[in-house]
Design a protein around this motif. Sequence first.
Motif, PDB file in Angstrom:
ATOM      1  N   UNK A  84     -16.260  22.119 -41.098  1.00 16.18           N
ATOM      2  CA  UNK A  84     -15.429  22.043 -40.432  1.00 16.18           C
ATOM      3  C   UNK A  84     -15.442  22.009 -38.960  1.00 16.18           C
ATOM      4  N   UNK A  85     -14.557  21.399 -38.182  1.00 12.66           N
ATOM      5  CA  UNK A  85     -14.595  21.442 -36.700  1.00 12.66           C
ATOM      6  C   UNK A  85     -13.270  21.061 -36.125  1.00 12.66           C
ATOM      7  N   UNK A  86     -12.867  21.726 -34.887  1.00 10.64           N
ATOM      8  CA  UNK A  86     -11.817  21.065 -34.345  1.00 10.64           C
ATOM      9  C   UNK A  86     -12.053  20.986 -32.872  1.00 10.64           C
ATOM     10  N   UNK A  87     -11.221  19.917 -31.973  1.00 14.44           N
ATOM     11  CA  UNK A  87     -11.584  19.417 -30.785  1.00 14.44           C
ATOM     12  C   UNK A  87     -10.429  19.520 -29.886  1.00 14.44           C
ATOM     13  N   UNK A  88     -10.229  20.065 -29.095  1.00 16.43           N
ATOM     14  CA  UNK A  88      -8.763  20.102 -28.108  1.00 16.43           C
ATOM     15  C   UNK A  88      -8.894  19.102 -26.977  1.00 16.43           C
ATOM     16  N   UNK A  93      -9.237  17.471 -35.793  1.00 19.99           N
ATOM     17  CA  UNK A  93      -9.689  18.238 -36.663  1.00 19.99           C
ATOM     18  C   UNK A  93     -10.579  17.749 -38.034  1.00 19.99           C
ATOM     19  N   UNK A  94     -11.627  18.032 -38.175  1.00 18.96           N
ATOM     20  CA  UNK A  94     -12.820  17.227 -38.930  1.00 18.96           C
ATOM     21  C   UNK A  94     -13.338  18.087 -40.080  1.00 18.96           C
ATOM     22  N   UNK A  95     -13.453  17.503 -41.125  1.00 18.66           N
ATOM     23  CA  UNK A  95     -14.302  18.083 -42.387  1.00 18.66           C
ATOM     24  C   UNK A  95     -15.301  17.428 -42.705  1.00 18.66           C
ATOM     25  N   UNK A 150     -20.170  12.265 -45.836  1.00 18.96           N
ATOM     26  CA  UNK A 150     -18.823  11.689 -45.775  1.00 18.96           C
ATOM     27  C   UNK A 150     -18.133  12.662 -44.372  1.00 18.96           C
ATOM     28  N   UNK A 151     -17.332  11.997 -43.570  1.00 17.61           N
ATOM     29  CA  UNK A 151     -16.604  12.666 -42.655  1.00 17.61           C
ATOM     30  C   UNK A 151     -15.141  12.192 -42.653  1.00 17.61           C
ATOM     31  N   UNK A 152     -14.237  13.385 -42.608  1.00 20.35           N
ATOM     32  CA  UNK A 152     -12.909  12.965 -42.414  1.00 20.35           C
ATOM     33  C   UNK A 152     -12.403  13.571 -41.192  1.00 20.35           C
ATOM     34  N   UNK A 153     -11.505  12.649 -40.392  1.00 25.14           N
ATOM     35  CA  UNK A 153     -11.342  13.067 -38.848  1.00 25.14           C
ATOM     36  C   UNK A 153      -9.731  12.827 -38.850  1.00 25.14           C
ATOM     37  N   UNK A 154      -8.985  13.778 -38.664  1.00 23.45           N
ATOM     38  CA  UNK A 154      -7.517  13.650 -38.671  1.00 23.45           C
ATOM     39  C   UNK A 154      -7.161  13.917 -37.092  1.00 23.45           C
TER      40      UNK A 154
END
Length: 449
Positions: free
Chosen positions: A101-105, A118-120, A129-133
């Motif tokens: 997981x990762x997050x970018x401000x 926010x990414x998983x 596979x990558x999911x990016x909200x």
Amino acid sequence: RLHLVTWNVGTASPPPDVTSLLQLNSLDPTMDMYVIGLQEVNSRITNFLSDLAFDDPWSIFFMTVLSPLGYIKLSSVRMQGLLLLVFVKHVHLPFIRDIHTHYTRTGLYGYWGNKGGVTIRMSLYGHTICFMNCHLPAHIENTEQRLDDFEKILEMQFEGENIPSTLDHDVLFWFGDLNFRIADYGIHFVRESINNKRYNLLWEKDQLNMAKKKEAFLQEFIEGPLQFKPTYKFDLYSDVYDTSEKKRKPAWTDRILWRVKNLCQHASKEDEFSAEEQTISVTLNNYISHMSYGISDHKPVTGTFGLELKPLLSDPLVMLNPEGEWSAEHDVLISYSAVPEFPSSAWDWIGLFKVAFRHVNDYVTYAWVEDDEISSNKDRKQVYMSAAEIPDMGGEFLICYYSNNFQSIVGISQPFQIQPNRTLMEKDLTQEENSWMQKPDNLESRDEF
């Protein structure tokens, strides 16, 4: 089958029912995976601190709905109001690996997490596979800022070795409150077009559609047709567009797009390629909004996808099963075997779970595979669990092997029955009989509560 939800919930609590949102009454085959991206989850400091210590109300809500149906929360990531949840059917767990997981401000020049992504990411049957909200900046004039922020989010790197960048994943899903608006047209023309269901008149002035024609990095993203009303901005608990003084112009702020890497590469080579070469394909089955939900000024949007994968993995890393009859009257045995190349660790463990378990830490008890090992040969190993740890009431359970190196479940048994503890039940029965014998005859004289 994958069902993806994006919803700006406007700090509201979960609604009473999400059957239609998750298409739980659908006659189609059940979903294999749910991906739920929320924006503006209540992140007041008191809520946020308690949510860091415990699961937030939205995560608990979706787990309560989905775990009885055989889904486990595989992963989640939260950054202030942004929340991303992934649920999968148990059967797929051994084939999902390398979850990160990762997050970018991006809010306040990258120092504040009210906007960003926010990414998983994971490997699913060997495919990445990558999911990016994302929640991008608001207001009609901020198109460039939205695009800059999305580029910054795309540049993020996952921690760990040999993890591809976001655009190097086989499939990338991009969704959220992307905040793109309808340019040029006035509010009356926009509302009139919506009332007459002539959405196509508005598509060419949608800022995201316009940007996709100009910006090279967006051209590889695909989106289904916007055959539903713009999902913002509504009066609460209604399907009436904004009647406040601001009278915001309706817009398709809430979107779901995807990108298939090998399609991009083949398209750039401009040569014909056969279907056999394509090991993964994504089909959009439906792309809709859900007008019945009124807790927020946005309507949720869902996309249901078919993912066709040529499995690059066909066998679980670990096969395991309970031995003999299980009950709390005696210690019990688990036998398991791993593929030769499996990198086991002293920190690996086998957990006993109720069939409707919510997430990997929702175990009843566990055994360390090394410390609790009682026999081993090159084909099979045996681990024991103490009778004291086995639930007295019995019921339906399963066992899972958790790999510390992979940070995920790599083997799962079929469901099995644990027999109730007969000794305890007989003892309870005797106690009940004794207390019944000791009850006074004259019950009428007792106070009623």
